[in-house]
Enzyme design. Structure first.
Site, PDB file in Angstrom:
ATOM      1  N   HIS A  39     -21.483  60.830 -42.144  1.00 43.31           N
ATOM      2  CA  HIS A  39     -21.339  62.019 -42.988  1.00 43.31           C
ATOM      3  C   HIS A  39     -20.837  63.218 -42.207  1.00 43.31           C
ATOM      4  O   HIS A  39     -20.276  64.150 -42.768  1.00 43.31           O
ATOM      5  CB  HIS A  39     -22.675  62.405 -43.619  1.00 43.31           C
ATOM      6  CG  HIS A  39     -23.351  61.292 -44.327  1.00 43.31           C
ATOM      7  ND1 HIS A  39     -22.785  60.662 -45.407  1.00 43.31           N
ATOM      8  CD2 HIS A  39     -24.531  60.671 -44.101  1.00 43.31           C
ATOM      9  CE1 HIS A  39     -23.601  59.712 -45.820  1.00 43.31           C
ATOM     10  NE2 HIS A  39     -24.664  59.677 -45.040  1.00 43.31           N
TER      11      HIS A  39
ATOM     12  N   HIS B 268     -18.542  70.423 -40.841  1.00 41.59           N
ATOM     13  CA  HIS B 268     -17.975  70.003 -42.132  1.00 41.59           C
ATOM     14  C   HIS B 268     -16.492  70.344 -42.074  1.00 41.59           C
ATOM     15  O   HIS B 268     -16.136  71.481 -41.739  1.00 41.59           O
ATOM     16  CB  HIS B 268     -18.649  70.768 -43.274  1.00 41.59           C
ATOM     17  CG  HIS B 268     -20.136  70.573 -43.330  1.00 41.59           C
ATOM     18  ND1 HIS B 268     -20.728  69.608 -44.124  1.00 41.59           N
ATOM     19  CD2 HIS B 268     -21.150  71.197 -42.673  1.00 41.59           C
ATOM     20  CE1 HIS B 268     -22.049  69.663 -43.955  1.00 41.59           C
ATOM     21  NE2 HIS B 268     -22.331  70.604 -43.080  1.00 41.59           N
TER      22      HIS B 268
ATOM     23  N   THR C  18     -27.220  71.327 -47.667  1.00 40.39           N
ATOM     24  CA  THR C  18     -26.028  70.984 -48.452  1.00 40.39           C
ATOM     25  C   THR C  18     -25.844  69.469 -48.550  1.00 40.39           C
ATOM     26  O   THR C  18     -24.821  69.004 -49.038  1.00 40.39           O
ATOM     27  CB  THR C  18     -24.766  71.609 -47.834  1.00 40.39           C
ATOM     28  OG1 THR C  18     -24.572  71.049 -46.529  1.00 40.39           O
ATOM     29  CG2 THR C  18     -24.887  73.122 -47.748  1.00 40.39           C
TER      30      THR C  18
HETATM   31  O1  1SD Z   1     -25.840  68.152 -43.627  1.00 43.80           O
HETATM   32  C1  1SD Z   1     -26.898  68.512 -42.798  1.00 43.80           C
HETATM   33  C2  1SD Z   1     -27.680  67.263 -42.437  1.00 43.80           C
HETATM   34  O2  1SD Z   1     -26.857  66.406 -41.699  1.00 43.80           O
HETATM   35  C3  1SD Z   1     -28.880  67.621 -41.636  1.00 43.80           C
HETATM   36  O3  1SD Z   1     -28.491  68.164 -40.383  1.00 43.80           O
HETATM   37  C4  1SD Z   1     -29.647  68.652 -42.389  1.00 43.80           C
HETATM   38  C5  1SD Z   1     -30.818  69.121 -41.573  1.00 43.80           C
HETATM   39  O4  1SD Z   1     -31.724  68.084 -41.460  1.00 43.80           O
HETATM   40  O5  1SD Z   1     -28.856  69.781 -42.672  1.00 43.80           O
HETATM   41  C6  1SD Z   1     -27.776  69.521 -43.483  1.00 43.80           C
HETATM   42  S1  1SD Z   1     -26.969  71.082 -43.758  1.00 43.80           S
HETATM   43  O6  1SD Z   1     -27.577  71.724 -44.934  1.00 43.80           O
HETATM   44  O7  1SD Z   1     -27.104  71.898 -42.548  1.00 43.80           O
HETATM   45  N1  1SD Z   1     -25.447  70.845 -44.068  1.00 43.80           N
HETATM   46 ZN    ZN Z   2     -24.175  71.266 -42.648  1.00 43.72          ZN
END
Ligand code: 1SD
Ligand code: ZN
Length: 269
Positions: A65, A105, A211
């Site tokens: 991801h 991202h 997210t």
């Molecule tokens: O997408 C991340 C996810 O991989 C993980 O790091 C999580 C924290 O446990 O955070 C999300 S995000 O909201 O920082 N995109």
């Molecule tokens: Zn993130």
């Protein structure tokens, strides 16, 4: 099932089936507009220990991801030596928040990739530095609470020049081409190197969610609109990674969520 989510539009619409929070009223990301934000005379966010080298070994993983840099916990010996994890406080943060990891991202095209949209601009990439409220022992625990975590978001803008801060990461991306590939970075670095030259006096902050599933509504977001340059060669290396279906790992950003009755606060420096 938690990690088997995807980013296609139909797939995103299904997130809430297994993760009810994803249909909540305070979700992320959102579109931020300076004209609709509330200017506040709040203190800057202090980044304490951001200049210190991170503990070894930093593990860089392609989890299908994103590419994440996981930061190990300090050993008892390191703590006894006075070492501490970098942490943030200030702004509207409800406490002190210790760093947990960094991830990205990005898009298949230069005009997309970031999750938050800032003044109608969708940047090429967004970097998240995830922090856990120190009053909770683990990130998993923290995500059960509204004050559980803080994520600092930084934006990348395509430029001729390499981002110096990304050099070490980019150079190793080809070693984790497939989902679930991981490696120990043989070098360490300081978080400050990733955000060199960013005007950190100016930011937006609001209450939102992860997210990605489980979309926990536990995040105080801090978004720094002053973008960091990234070169075409560097972004190309991110786009060469593969996802869990052996497709290109690109466009790993969530659709914009409605802001509802939330307010975004702005610090102008
Ligand atoms: O997408 C991340 C996810 O991989 C993980 O790091 C999580 C924290 O446990 O955070 C999300 S995000 O909201 O920082 N995109
Ligand atoms: Zn993130």
């Amino acid at each position: 099932a938690g990690s088997r989510f995807g980013y296609s539009e139909p797939n995103q619409r299904r997130w809430a089936r297994h993760h009810g929070h994803c249909a909540g009223k305070t979700q992320s990301p959102i579109a931020v507009h300076s004209a609709k934000s509330i200017p506040l005379n709040m203190p800057a966010v202090d980044m304490i220990g951001y200049h210190n080298l991170l503990p070894n070994p930093l593990v860089m993983v392609n989890n299908g991801h994103t590419v994440a840099i996981n930061i190990p916990k300090l050993t008892e010996e390191e703590k006894a030596n006075g070492d501490f994890m970098p942490y943030v406080r200030g702004g509207k943060l409800p406490g002190e928040f210790e760093v947990e990891g960094v991830h990205f991202h990005w898009g298949d095209k230069n005009n997309r990739g970031a999750e938050h949209v800032i003044n109608d601009i969708r940047y090429t990439m967004e970097m998240h530095i995830v922090h856990r409220n120190k009053k909770y022992a683990t990130l998993a625990d923290a995500l059960e609470f509204a004050d559980g975590a803080a994520v600092l978001g930084f934006f990348f803008n395509l430029d001729e020049d390499d981002s110096q801060g990304l050099t070490a990461i980019c150079r190793h991306l080809h070693l984790i081409p497939e989902a679930n590939d991981a490696m120990n970075l043989t070098i360490t670095f300081a978080l400050s190197s990733l955000i060199a030259n960013v005007d950190v006096d100016k930011f937006y902050t609001y209450k939102g969610s992860l997210t990605t599933p489980p979309c926990s509504e536990a995040i105080t977001w801090v978004l720094y609109p002053d973008p960091i340059p990234i070169s075409p060669k560097q972004i190309a290396r991110f786009r060469q990674l593969q996802d869990t279906q052996d497709g290109a790992l690109v466009d790993n950003f969530r659709q914009l969520q409605s802001i509802g009755n939330r307010r975004v606060f702005m610090r102008n420096g």
